[in-house]
Design a protein around this motif. Sequence first.
Motif, short mmCIF file in Angstrom:
data_model
loop_
_atom_site.label_atom_id
_atom_site.label_comp_id
_atom_site.label_asym_id
_atom_site.label_seq_id
_atom_site.Cartn_x
_atom_site.Cartn_y
_atom_site.Cartn_z
N THR A 142 44.65 39.43 57.50
CA THR A 142 45.40 39.46 57.79
C THR A 142 45.73 40.82 58.31
O THR A 142 46.62 41.33 58.76
CB THR A 142 46.37 39.54 56.47
N SER A 143 44.95 41.48 58.41
CA SER A 143 44.57 42.99 58.92
C SER A 143 43.11 43.70 59.60
O SER A 143 42.77 42.80 58.92
CB SER A 143 45.94 44.35 58.23
N VAL A 144 43.70 44.71 60.38
CA VAL A 144 42.26 45.51 60.92
C VAL A 144 42.38 47.20 60.79
O VAL A 144 43.75 47.17 62.00
CB VAL A 144 41.72 44.46 62.36
N GLN A 145 41.94 47.52 60.73
CA GLN A 145 42.75 48.77 60.80
C GLN A 145 40.93 49.95 60.97
O GLN A 145 40.05 49.44 60.84
CB GLN A 145 42.38 49.65 58.98
N GLN A 146 40.97 50.18 62.83
CA GLN A 146 39.94 51.07 62.40
C GLN A 146 40.16 52.19 61.58
O GLN A 146 40.88 52.83 62.41
CB GLN A 146 40.13 51.05 64.54
N LEU A 152 46.39 36.32 68.21
CA LEU A 152 45.92 37.92 67.46
C LEU A 152 47.40 38.60 66.80
O LEU A 152 47.23 39.44 66.48
CB LEU A 152 45.78 38.94 68.82
N THR A 153 48.73 37.90 67.09
CA THR A 153 49.56 38.18 66.21
C THR A 153 49.88 38.19 65.40
O THR A 153 50.69 38.82 65.00
CB THR A 153 51.17 37.61 67.95
N SER A 154 49.25 37.35 64.95
CA SER A 154 49.41 37.25 62.68
C SER A 154 48.14 38.02 62.71
O SER A 154 48.57 38.24 61.63
CB SER A 154 48.52 35.83 62.76
N LEU A 159 46.56 47.41 68.49
CA LEU A 159 46.40 47.58 69.85
C LEU A 159 47.15 47.89 71.09
O LEU A 159 48.68 48.10 71.56
CB LEU A 159 46.23 45.54 70.09
N PRO A 160 46.54 47.88 72.48
CA PRO A 160 47.09 48.36 73.45
C PRO A 160 48.52 47.86 74.21
O PRO A 160 47.77 46.57 74.10
CB PRO A 160 46.04 48.93 74.19
N ASP A 161 49.07 47.71 75.05
CA ASP A 161 50.55 46.80 75.69
C ASP A 161 49.61 46.19 76.68
O ASP A 161 50.33 44.94 76.77
CB ASP A 161 51.09 47.54 76.27
N ARG A 179 38.74 41.55 78.22
CA ARG A 179 37.86 41.57 78.21
C ARG A 179 37.74 42.46 77.28
O ARG A 179 36.05 42.98 76.80
CB ARG A 179 36.14 40.66 78.88
N GLU A 180 38.22 43.63 78.07
CA GLU A 180 38.49 45.26 77.62
C GLU A 180 37.63 45.22 75.86
O GLU A 180 38.58 45.09 75.13
CB GLU A 180 38.91 45.90 77.98
N PRO A 181 37.11 46.08 75.62
CA PRO A 181 37.26 45.91 73.97
C PRO A 181 37.84 47.39 73.64
O PRO A 181 38.34 48.41 74.76
CB PRO A 181 35.08 46.60 73.77
N VAL A 182 38.41 47.55 72.57
CA VAL A 182 39.67 48.24 72.04
C VAL A 182 39.13 48.76 70.96
O VAL A 182 39.04 48.38 69.53
CB VAL A 182 41.27 47.62 71.23
N GLY A 183 37.98 50.33 71.08
CA GLY A 183 37.22 51.20 69.86
C GLY A 183 36.50 50.22 69.91
O GLY A 183 35.28 50.09 71.13
#
Length: 490
Positions: free
Chosen positions: A252-256, A296-298, A305-307, A443-447
């Motif tokens: 449900t959620s992912v926190q970096q 990912l919208t869920s 996430l970046p724009d 394909r770019e990672p985000v953190g």
Amino acid sequence: MSKTSNATRLDNAESLSADVIVVGAGLSGLSAARELSRRGLSCLLLEARDRIGGKTYSKAPPGIVSKIDLGAAWINASNQERTYRLAREVGADLIEQNTSGSVVLQDIDGTRKTFPYGEIPPFDEESRAQAAHIRDQTELDCQTLDINNTQHPERDNMTFADYCRKHTTNEAALRTANMWTRAMLGQEATDVSALYFLSYCRSGGGLLRMRSDQEHGGQYLRIRQGTQYLSTGLASLLPTDKCAIKLKTRVTSVQQTSDGVSVSTSATATASGSDPPAATTYRAKKLISAVPYSMLTSIAFQPQLPDPKNILAKSFNYNSYTKLMLIFRTPFWQKRGYCGLVQSFTGPATIMRDTSIPADNTWVLTTFPCGTSGRAWQALGRKEREQAVLEQIGQVFDAADIVKEEFITSIGHDWNEDEFSGRGCPCVSLPPGVLGRVGGALREPVGNIHFAGTETAVVWKGYMEGALRSGERVAEEIVEALGMAPSHKI
């Protein structure tokens, strides 16, 4: 050690659930987990469904011995080496796709045209020439496209229908091109970016290879045990001291965090009556999203996430793509000189293929109601949908009475109602103007978050091969990000 006890061990190790959390236990997630475990990293796979396999989904209808593929169904041996190697590794029996006999085209007025496999339908002379022209032009542009270069504004800002109209005004040729996007993506040519469709075809070696049912083509070999056998087989190869799988667990959620990620989950409601696992939170150094981008919208990401990622997640879409498999007592179409391949401008099924399992005496026609005609068909009740496709089969093979006598049962899966596939199949696609603007972020990672899935592949996008390769790619990304020596695997 069982997977449950293994998950407990991983949860208690250094207060982390694992080195890497993988969201989704389809082929891309399983492939990533296997590669990471080979490098000594532990993985926890969180799967919202009550099964593994994602879009590989195989079931035996009541009274039928064989498992029928409700999702992904085809591989080949020559240029899908990851999938073919896995099939051999898990002991899958392979079936060659039947192309012996005539193909049927159901024209816009419902009339039948028959022709040998691999040839252009017997339109009038001008239509045949224009259909060949648009086919050859599309193939040429596929072959000369750099799939890693998304900066082709002219092609990206037009639909594939617009692209085709630049090269021909012939209606039969345009209908043929629209059938490609319907059959391959469930999309109308008016809805998908020309650049995206060309890129999609290029990933499979070109339009001709991707559409081929013969050697080297996208639909050459099938798995007698069903393609979900590849997923369950791959899962069985994961080392139990390094990998665990939790089913019915929705992220449900992912926190970096400063040292990794924190993942919150909830239990997925099922119809099985069994108790799902309790809602909980897991932590890891890295996370792999191995679900369709549209999913990912869920998930709530903190920070967001970046724009470019959000634009992709909101823009990637399915139209309509459904499979209905009809099982018969005998392969009556073969006896009448047909290979089972049907192309239809009218529907409800745009494409039909013979997906029989001769060794099991199981005779199957797989039909694909997709695109606009498929959407209208989906609005019918279950029995009405079945009857509509049976009537179409009777028409295209000129065998209405035989169809009634030979029909046993049907089985299907409405992927547009499948929440955890992103409500569609086989692969998401993009409308005009998106790929060139934000495609570089795909394909770019985000953190500490990495992105797999067949739509991220550059080879055989939308196929099982693409899923497996995407898992390998993100595993290598993580290995390098953690400062481990790369494997130099080709």
